[in-house]
Design a protein around this motif. Structure first.
Motif, PDB file in Angstrom:
ATOM      1  N   VAL A  24       0.755  -0.917  -0.025  1.00  0.00           N
ATOM      2  CA  VAL A  24      -0.070   0.168  -0.152  1.00  0.00           C
ATOM      3  C   VAL A  24       0.961   1.140   0.000  1.00  0.00           C
ATOM      4  CG1 VAL A  24      -2.007   1.397   1.291  1.00  0.00           C
ATOM      5  CG2 VAL A  24      -1.617  -1.300   1.345  1.00  0.00           C
ATOM      6  N   PRO A  25       0.861   2.001  -1.023  1.00  0.00           N
ATOM      7  CA  PRO A  25       1.463   3.302  -0.956  1.00  0.00           C
ATOM      8  C   PRO A  25       1.487   4.313   0.055  1.00  0.00           C
ATOM      9  CG  PRO A  25       0.038   3.285  -2.894  1.00  0.00           C
ATOM     10  CD  PRO A  25      -0.080   2.020  -2.158  1.00  0.00           C
ATOM     11  N   GLU A  26       2.457   5.182   0.388  1.00  0.00           N
ATOM     12  CA  GLU A  26       2.017   5.981   1.335  1.00  0.00           C
ATOM     13  C   GLU A  26       1.124   7.277   0.705  1.00  0.00           C
ATOM     14  OE1 GLU A  26       4.456   8.888   4.655  1.00  0.00           O
ATOM     15  OE2 GLU A  26       5.558   7.279   3.096  1.00  0.00           O
ATOM     16  N   ASP A  27       0.281   7.616   1.555  1.00  0.00           N
ATOM     17  CA  ASP A  27      -0.769   8.520   0.780  1.00  0.00           C
ATOM     18  C   ASP A  27      -1.446   8.080  -0.282  1.00  0.00           C
ATOM     19  OD1 ASP A  27       0.106   9.984   2.973  1.00  0.00           O
ATOM     20  OD2 ASP A  27       1.345  11.695   1.989  1.00  0.00           O
ATOM     21  N   GLY A  28      -1.734   7.091  -0.671  1.00  0.00           N
ATOM     22  CA  GLY A  28      -2.273   6.361  -1.612  1.00  0.00           C
ATOM     23  C   GLY A  28      -3.087   5.005  -1.219  1.00  0.00           C
ATOM     24  N   VAL A  29      -3.738   4.640  -2.509  1.00  0.00           N
ATOM     25  CA  VAL A  29      -4.555   3.515  -2.282  1.00  0.00           C
ATOM     26  C   VAL A  29      -4.129   2.337  -2.831  1.00  0.00           C
ATOM     27  CG1 VAL A  29      -7.120   2.668  -2.774  1.00  0.00           C
ATOM     28  CG2 VAL A  29      -6.564   5.166  -1.970  1.00  0.00           C
ATOM     29  N   ALA A  30      -4.223   1.109  -2.464  1.00  0.00           N
ATOM     30  CA  ALA A  30      -4.227  -0.097  -3.149  1.00  0.00           C
ATOM     31  C   ALA A  30      -5.474  -0.870  -2.955  1.00  0.00           C
ATOM     32  CB  ALA A  30      -2.977  -0.718  -2.486  1.00  0.00           C
ATOM     33  N   THR A  31      -5.946  -1.475  -3.907  1.00  0.00           N
ATOM     34  CA  THR A  31      -7.007  -2.180  -4.052  1.00  0.00           C
ATOM     35  C   THR A  31      -6.893  -3.674  -4.479  1.00  0.00           C
ATOM     36  OG1 THR A  31      -9.404  -1.999  -4.993  1.00  0.00           O
ATOM     37  CG2 THR A  31      -7.785  -1.773  -6.563  1.00  0.00           C
ATOM     38  N   VAL A  32      -7.856  -4.296  -3.802  1.00  0.00           N
ATOM     39  CA  VAL A  32      -7.679  -5.896  -4.009  1.00  0.00           C
ATOM     40  C   VAL A  32      -9.184  -6.157  -4.549  1.00  0.00           C
ATOM     41  CG1 VAL A  32      -7.282  -8.081  -2.612  1.00  0.00           C
ATOM     42  CG2 VAL A  32      -6.173  -6.132  -1.883  1.00  0.00           C
ATOM     43  N   LEU A  33      -9.126  -6.778  -5.610  1.00  0.00           N
ATOM     44  CA  LEU A  33     -10.170  -7.360  -6.022  1.00  0.00           C
ATOM     45  C   LEU A  33     -10.104  -8.885  -6.499  1.00  0.00           C
ATOM     46  CD1 LEU A  33      -9.018  -4.830  -8.086  1.00  0.00           C
ATOM     47  CD2 LEU A  33     -11.567  -4.706  -8.525  1.00  0.00           C
ATOM     48  N   GLY A  34     -11.602  -9.647  -6.397  1.00  0.00           N
ATOM     49  CA  GLY A  34     -11.568 -10.896  -6.774  1.00  0.00           C
ATOM     50  C   GLY A  34     -12.908 -11.436  -6.440  1.00  0.00           C
ATOM     51  N   HIS A  35     -13.275 -12.684  -6.843  1.00  0.00           N
ATOM     52  CA  HIS A  35     -14.513 -13.171  -6.685  1.00  0.00           C
ATOM     53  C   HIS A  35     -14.791 -13.699  -5.273  1.00  0.00           C
ATOM     54  CE1 HIS A  35     -15.311 -13.041 -10.930  1.00  0.00           C
ATOM     55  NE2 HIS A  35     -14.069 -13.646 -11.341  1.00  0.00           N
ATOM     56  N   ASN A  36     -15.884 -13.883  -5.000  1.00  0.00           N
ATOM     57  CA  ASN A  36     -16.321 -14.410  -3.428  1.00  0.00           C
ATOM     58  C   ASN A  36     -15.388 -15.804  -3.491  1.00  0.00           C
ATOM     59  OD1 ASN A  36     -18.141 -12.351  -2.984  1.00  0.00           O
ATOM     60  ND2 ASN A  36     -19.825 -13.566  -3.796  1.00  0.00           N
ATOM     61  N   GLY A  37     -14.993 -15.800  -1.983  1.00  0.00           N
ATOM     62  CA  GLY A  37     -14.031 -16.913  -1.636  1.00  0.00           C
ATOM     63  C   GLY A  37     -12.424 -16.779  -2.073  1.00  0.00           C
ATOM     64  N   ALA A  38     -12.146 -15.586  -2.712  1.00  0.00           N
ATOM     65  CA  ALA A  38     -10.899 -15.624  -3.229  1.00  0.00           C
ATOM     66  C   ALA A  38      -9.826 -15.297  -2.049  1.00  0.00           C
ATOM     67  CB  ALA A  38     -10.748 -14.377  -4.156  1.00  0.00           C
ATOM     68  N   GLY A  39     -10.476 -14.875  -0.811  1.00  0.00           N
ATOM     69  CA  GLY A  39      -9.375 -14.541   0.259  1.00  0.00           C
ATOM     70  C   GLY A  39      -9.373 -13.057   0.600  1.00  0.00           C
ATOM     71  N   LYS A  40     -10.186 -12.290  -0.040  1.00  0.00           N
ATOM     72  CA  LYS A  40     -10.107 -10.687   0.264  1.00  0.00           C
ATOM     73  C   LYS A  40     -10.226 -10.420   1.765  1.00  0.00           C
ATOM     74  CE  LYS A  40     -13.091  -9.567  -2.685  1.00  0.00           C
ATOM     75  NZ  LYS A  40     -13.737 -11.023  -2.835  1.00  0.00           N
ATOM     76  N   SER A  41     -11.139 -10.945   2.162  1.00  0.00           N
ATOM     77  CA  SER A  41     -11.549 -10.442   3.220  1.00  0.00           C
ATOM     78  C   SER A  41     -10.593 -11.049   4.674  1.00  0.00           C
ATOM     79  CB  SER A  41     -13.203 -10.843   3.960  1.00  0.00           C
ATOM     80  OG  SER A  41     -14.143 -10.069   3.225  1.00  0.00           O
ATOM     81  N   THR A  42     -10.021 -12.315   4.255  1.00  0.00           N
ATOM     82  CA  THR A  42      -9.165 -12.968   5.401  1.00  0.00           C
ATOM     83  C   THR A  42      -7.795 -11.993   5.088  1.00  0.00           C
ATOM     84  OG1 THR A  42     -10.084 -15.167   4.669  1.00  0.00           O
ATOM     85  CG2 THR A  42      -7.778 -15.052   5.347  1.00  0.00           C
ATOM     86  N   LEU A  43      -7.743 -11.629   3.881  1.00  0.00           N
ATOM     87  CA  LEU A  43      -6.532 -10.690   3.899  1.00  0.00           C
ATOM     88  C   LEU A  43      -6.567  -9.536   4.793  1.00  0.00           C
ATOM     89  CD1 LEU A  43      -3.783  -9.870   2.555  1.00  0.00           C
ATOM     90  CD2 LEU A  43      -5.004  -8.770   0.896  1.00  0.00           C
ATOM     91  N   LEU A  44      -7.591  -8.809   4.786  1.00  0.00           N
ATOM     92  CA  LEU A  44      -7.851  -7.718   5.741  1.00  0.00           C
ATOM     93  C   LEU A  44      -7.857  -7.986   7.237  1.00  0.00           C
ATOM     94  CD1 LEU A  44     -10.524  -5.317   3.842  1.00  0.00           C
ATOM     95  CD2 LEU A  44      -8.170  -5.481   3.650  1.00  0.00           C
ATOM     96  N   ARG A  45      -8.524  -9.204   7.498  1.00  0.00           N
ATOM     97  CA  ARG A  45      -8.499  -9.701   8.718  1.00  0.00           C
ATOM     98  C   ARG A  45      -7.127 -10.005   9.452  1.00  0.00           C
ATOM     99  NH1 ARG A  45     -13.192 -10.847  11.111  1.00  0.00           N
ATOM    100  NH2 ARG A  45     -12.192 -12.995  12.171  1.00  0.00           N
ATOM    101  N   THR A  46      -6.208 -10.401   8.282  1.00  0.00           N
ATOM    102  CA  THR A  46      -4.702 -10.723   8.832  1.00  0.00           C
ATOM    103  C   THR A  46      -3.958  -9.400   9.089  1.00  0.00           C
ATOM    104  OG1 THR A  46      -4.900 -12.846   7.748  1.00  0.00           O
ATOM    105  CG2 THR A  46      -2.850 -11.666   7.964  1.00  0.00           C
ATOM    106  N   VAL A  47      -4.330  -8.386   7.898  1.00  0.00           N
ATOM    107  CA  VAL A  47      -3.435  -7.318   8.353  1.00  0.00           C
ATOM    108  C   VAL A  47      -3.948  -6.592   9.618  1.00  0.00           C
ATOM    109  CG1 VAL A  47      -3.384  -4.805   7.498  1.00  0.00           C
ATOM    110  CG2 VAL A  47      -3.352  -6.879   5.826  1.00  0.00           C
ATOM    111  N   MET A  48      -5.372  -6.581   9.862  1.00  0.00           N
ATOM    112  CA  MET A  48      -5.808  -6.209  11.234  1.00  0.00           C
ATOM    113  C   MET A  48      -5.325  -6.924  12.370  1.00  0.00           C
ATOM    114  SD  MET A  48      -7.100  -3.255  11.790  1.00  0.00           S
ATOM    115  CE  MET A  48      -7.011  -2.590  13.650  1.00  0.00           C
ATOM    116  N   GLY A  49      -4.712  -7.897  12.491  1.00  0.00           N
ATOM    117  CA  GLY A  49      -4.207  -9.069  13.422  1.00  0.00           C
ATOM    118  C   GLY A  49      -5.433  -9.806  14.048  1.00  0.00           C
TER     119      GLY A  49
END
Length: 230
Positions: A24-49
């Protein structure tokens, strides 16, 4: 701002993320896309601890935060808006915001700033959150995260299940926030057009692996749609 390096994570014995790398760039946006079940929410939950990875690392401003608890990450400037327009339904809109602001330096000013971003919340300040529409609750969830004045904002499909008239407002606000100095955003989103307008970097997840990545912007929309159609 944020580096996710070769992260493997999942639930019990089920691995969902298989060596994921995201920046994720400083002062910027990184976006994660994918179909349901691809692991997107799991990624955010991992980043959040909320999920501890089995391998790999998560770095915030160069500091390894892989083993830090969620509240320690919040103290370092992270905020998370999960799916589902979550709120404290028996509290009013104002009470939802003030609960987060309580004890924080400049908390009341931060509440006022959040309401300025979402004027409808000021109109509904004394209405219980449980009586708000889905779009209004999503705006409240975003505002509540912003009251903490984060440096890194994690958004999990902020436009999902929202009426079209409010989707446009949420999109405009997120894009405006992404251009604010001092705030970086990791955005999980299904709407490709919005995601590409907002992002400097994009990542496509498929079955827990990054299958496509590159620079964001409207010029990348066709590439992303093609990657998602495979």
């Amino acid at each position: 701002m944020l580096q996710i390096n070769d992260v493997r994570a999942g639930y019990d014995r089920t691995t969902v993320l298989h060596g994921v790398d995201v920046t994720v760039p400083e002062d910027g946006v990184a976006t994660v896309l994918g179909h349901n079940g691809a692991g997107k929410s799991t990624l955010l939950r991992t980043v959040m601890g909320l999920i501890r990875p089995s391998s790999g690392s998560v770095l915030l401003d160069g500091e390894d935060i892989t083993r830090l608890a969620p509240h320690e990450r919040v103290a370092r400037g992270m905020a998370y808006v999960p799916q589902g327009q979550q709120s404290f339904p028996h509290l009013t809109t104002a009470e939802n915001l003030l609960l987060v602001a309580d004890g924080r330096p400049g908390g009341k000013e931060a509440v006022a700033e959040a309401m300025d971003l979402f004027p409808v919340l000021r109109e509904l300040a004394q209405r219980r959150a449980g009586l708000l529409s889905g779009g209004q609750r999503q705006q409240l969830a975003l505002a509540r995260a912003l009251v903490t004045r984060p440096r890194l904002l994690l958004l999990d499909e902020p436009t999902e299940g929202i009426q079209p008239s409010v989707v446009a407002e949420i999109e405009e606000t997120v894009i405006a926030l992404s251009r604010r100095s001092g705030l970086s955003v990791l955005l999980v989103e299904q709407h490709v057009g919005f995601a590409m307008r907002a992002a400097q970097r994009y990542y496509v997840l498929e079955a827990g692996r990054v299958t496509s990545s590159g620079e964001g912007g409207s010029g990348a929309e066709h590439t992303v749609r093609r990657a998602l159609s495979v």
